[in-house]
Design a protein around this motif. Structure first.
Motif, mmCIF file in Angstrom:
data_model
loop_
_atom_site.group_PDB
_atom_site.id
_atom_site.type_symbol
_atom_site.label_atom_id
_atom_site.label_comp_id
_atom_site.label_asym_id
_atom_site.label_seq_id
_atom_site.Cartn_x
_atom_site.Cartn_y
_atom_site.Cartn_z
ATOM 1 N N LEU A 103 19.063 -9.008 12.351
ATOM 2 C CA LEU A 103 18.739 -7.683 11.833
ATOM 3 C C LEU A 103 17.716 -7.843 10.850
ATOM 4 N N TYR A 104 17.594 -8.726 9.920
ATOM 5 C CA TYR A 104 16.736 -8.947 9.138
ATOM 6 C C TYR A 104 15.115 -9.092 9.544
ATOM 7 N N PHE A 105 15.186 -9.699 10.597
ATOM 8 C CA PHE A 105 13.754 -9.754 11.377
ATOM 9 C C PHE A 105 13.410 -8.461 11.858
ATOM 10 N N LEU A 106 14.551 -7.745 12.707
ATOM 11 C CA LEU A 106 14.255 -6.328 13.294
ATOM 12 C C LEU A 106 13.911 -5.477 11.936
ATOM 13 N N ALA A 107 14.402 -5.582 10.767
ATOM 14 C CA ALA A 107 14.192 -4.782 9.558
ATOM 15 C C ALA A 107 12.681 -4.656 9.078
ATOM 16 N N LEU A 108 11.880 -5.679 9.816
ATOM 17 C CA LEU A 108 10.560 -5.950 9.351
ATOM 18 C C LEU A 108 9.647 -5.087 9.995
ATOM 19 N N PHE A 109 10.237 -4.166 11.159
ATOM 20 C CA PHE A 109 9.523 -2.932 11.639
ATOM 21 C C PHE A 109 9.144 -2.105 10.713
ATOM 22 N N PRO A 110 10.399 -1.198 10.210
ATOM 23 C CA PRO A 110 10.219 -0.288 9.313
ATOM 24 C C PRO A 110 9.531 -0.544 8.022
ATOM 25 N N ILE A 111 9.943 -1.839 7.369
ATOM 26 C CA ILE A 111 9.233 -2.217 6.117
ATOM 27 C C ILE A 111 7.912 -2.345 6.256
ATOM 28 N N ILE A 112 7.306 -3.055 7.338
ATOM 29 C CA ILE A 112 5.701 -3.071 7.477
ATOM 30 C C ILE A 112 5.133 -1.931 7.648
ATOM 31 N N GLU A 113 5.875 -0.718 8.296
ATOM 32 C CA GLU A 113 5.176 0.325 8.525
ATOM 33 C C GLU A 113 4.934 1.176 7.331
ATOM 34 N N THR A 114 6.051 0.933 6.457
ATOM 35 C CA THR A 114 6.263 1.725 5.061
ATOM 36 C C THR A 114 5.310 0.937 4.128
ATOM 37 N N ILE A 115 5.042 -0.279 4.177
ATOM 38 C CA ILE A 115 4.072 -0.866 3.372
ATOM 39 C C ILE A 115 2.567 -0.317 3.755
ATOM 40 N N GLU A 116 2.385 -0.338 4.942
ATOM 41 C CA GLU A 116 1.046 0.293 5.244
ATOM 42 C C GLU A 116 0.896 1.803 5.057
ATOM 43 N N GLN A 117 1.743 2.595 4.895
ATOM 44 C CA GLN A 117 1.804 3.937 4.283
ATOM 45 C C GLN A 117 1.448 3.816 2.942
ATOM 46 N N LEU A 118 2.072 3.238 2.141
ATOM 47 C CA LEU A 118 2.038 3.083 0.949
ATOM 48 C C LEU A 118 0.513 2.711 0.314
ATOM 49 N N ARG A 119 0.190 1.676 1.250
ATOM 50 C CA ARG A 119 -1.367 1.074 1.079
ATOM 51 C C ARG A 119 -2.397 2.050 1.275
ATOM 52 N N SER A 120 -2.172 2.767 2.533
ATOM 53 C CA SER A 120 -3.442 3.590 2.764
ATOM 54 C C SER A 120 -3.235 4.940 1.970
ATOM 55 N N SER A 121 -2.046 5.296 1.282
ATOM 56 C CA SER A 121 -2.045 6.517 0.326
ATOM 57 C C SER A 121 -2.300 6.020 -0.833
ATOM 58 N N GLY A 122 -2.789 4.805 -1.264
ATOM 59 C CA GLY A 122 -3.207 4.264 -2.276
ATOM 60 C C GLY A 122 -2.214 3.905 -3.483
ATOM 61 N N VAL A 123 -0.881 4.169 -3.011
ATOM 62 C CA VAL A 123 0.093 3.633 -4.000
ATOM 63 C C VAL A 123 0.082 2.216 -4.426
ATOM 64 N N LEU A 124 -0.072 1.396 -3.525
ATOM 65 C CA LEU A 124 -0.078 -0.013 -3.318
ATOM 66 C C LEU A 124 -1.685 -0.536 -3.540
ATOM 67 N N PRO A 125 -1.976 -0.842 -4.680
ATOM 68 C CA PRO A 125 -3.429 -1.387 -4.885
ATOM 69 C C PRO A 125 -3.735 -2.700 -3.942
ATOM 70 N N VAL A 126 -4.944 -2.832 -3.538
ATOM 71 C CA VAL A 126 -5.256 -3.926 -2.541
ATOM 72 C C VAL A 126 -6.347 -4.793 -3.197
ATOM 73 N N PHE A 127 -5.863 -6.243 -3.475
ATOM 74 C CA PHE A 127 -6.728 -7.069 -4.164
ATOM 75 C C PHE A 127 -7.301 -8.041 -3.244
ATOM 76 N N PHE A 128 -6.936 -8.329 -1.952
ATOM 77 C CA PHE A 128 -7.288 -9.313 -1.191
ATOM 78 C C PHE A 128 -7.424 -8.708 0.073
ATOM 79 N N THR A 129 -8.222 -9.194 1.010
ATOM 80 C CA THR A 129 -8.450 -9.078 2.670
ATOM 81 C C THR A 129 -8.169 -10.365 3.139
ATOM 82 N N LEU A 130 -7.075 -10.451 4.137
ATOM 83 C CA LEU A 130 -6.580 -11.325 4.979
ATOM 84 C C LEU A 130 -6.802 -11.423 6.498
ATOM 85 N N TYR A 131 -7.625 -12.590 6.956
ATOM 86 C CA TYR A 131 -7.931 -12.549 8.408
ATOM 87 C C TYR A 131 -6.653 -12.723 9.261
#
Length: 210
Positions: free
Chosen positions: A182-210
């Protein structure tokens, strides 16, 4: 290349140490990713394709680990299991976990992160598998040597697959593996939440990864 028997070990490798290493490595990997973004724009076709592939990898990991536990659960290091997934590779649990690590990186949207997580997992599990092989050789001797001679250590060979009509499994171990998965499956909502926080500016972005 012929198989060289390992030096026998006196006791089973401490799995608890391996779990601690994996957990610490996971935290060290995740924290920096909170302040990075993938090269492909989130929401773009390319990003969505890579993310979908990552979800597929994680599902393969989850189901593959459950499948493997049906054969070895409750008997690992006590019995030499050589059927089912263990007929294709000596370490199916570690193989599927590495697939899941790569999937986590792909879900993030980065080929570089996927490769790094997969490589780190592979190296950790390689050490663990070697220690376990030493113990199993010491316990089962020629039987384990014959098994190791015909069965790959890590990468599965589907052509070697064989099974038997009946088998027993531990429901307790299966349940524990399901919970761990379930820890692996929990990655789905966690990554989506991080993307939302990043796009809204709550999380600053310092690097771009390929």
């Amino acid at each position: 290349m012929s198989y060289s028997p390992p030096k026998p070990a006196a006791k089973v490798f401490d799995q608890h140490k391996r779990l601690i290493v994996v957990q610490v490595a996971a935290v060290l990997a995740i924290v920096p990713l909170l302040f990075t973004k993938p090269f492909l724009v989130e929401g773009s076709d390319g990003h969505e394709y890579i993310e979908a592939l990552g979800i597929g990898f994680v599902l393969v990991c989850f189901l593959g680990r459950l499948w493997s536990i049906l054969y070895v659960g409750g008997r690992k290091n006590a019995e030499l299991v050589t059927i089912g997934p263990f007929s294709m590779t000596r370490n199916p649990l570690y193989f599927f976990s590495t697939v899941g690590a790569a999937g986590a990186g792909l879900m993030y949207g980065s080929l570089l992160v996927a490769a790094a997580l997969a490589l780190a997992s592979y190296l950790v599990f390689r050490v663990t598998a070697r220690k376990e092989a030493e113990f199993l050789f010491g316990k089962f001797g020629p039987a384990y040597s014959a098994y190791a001679e015909r069965t790959p250590a890590f990468w599965p060979n589907p052509m070697l697959f064989h099974d038997q009509a009946e088998r027993q499994f531990s429901t307790r171990t299966l349940r524990r593996t399901f919970v761990d998965g379930l820890y692996f499956l929990a990655l789905f909502p966690i990554i989506e939440t991080i993307e939302q926080l990043r796009s809204s500016g709550v999380l600053p972005v310092f690097f771009t990864l390929y």
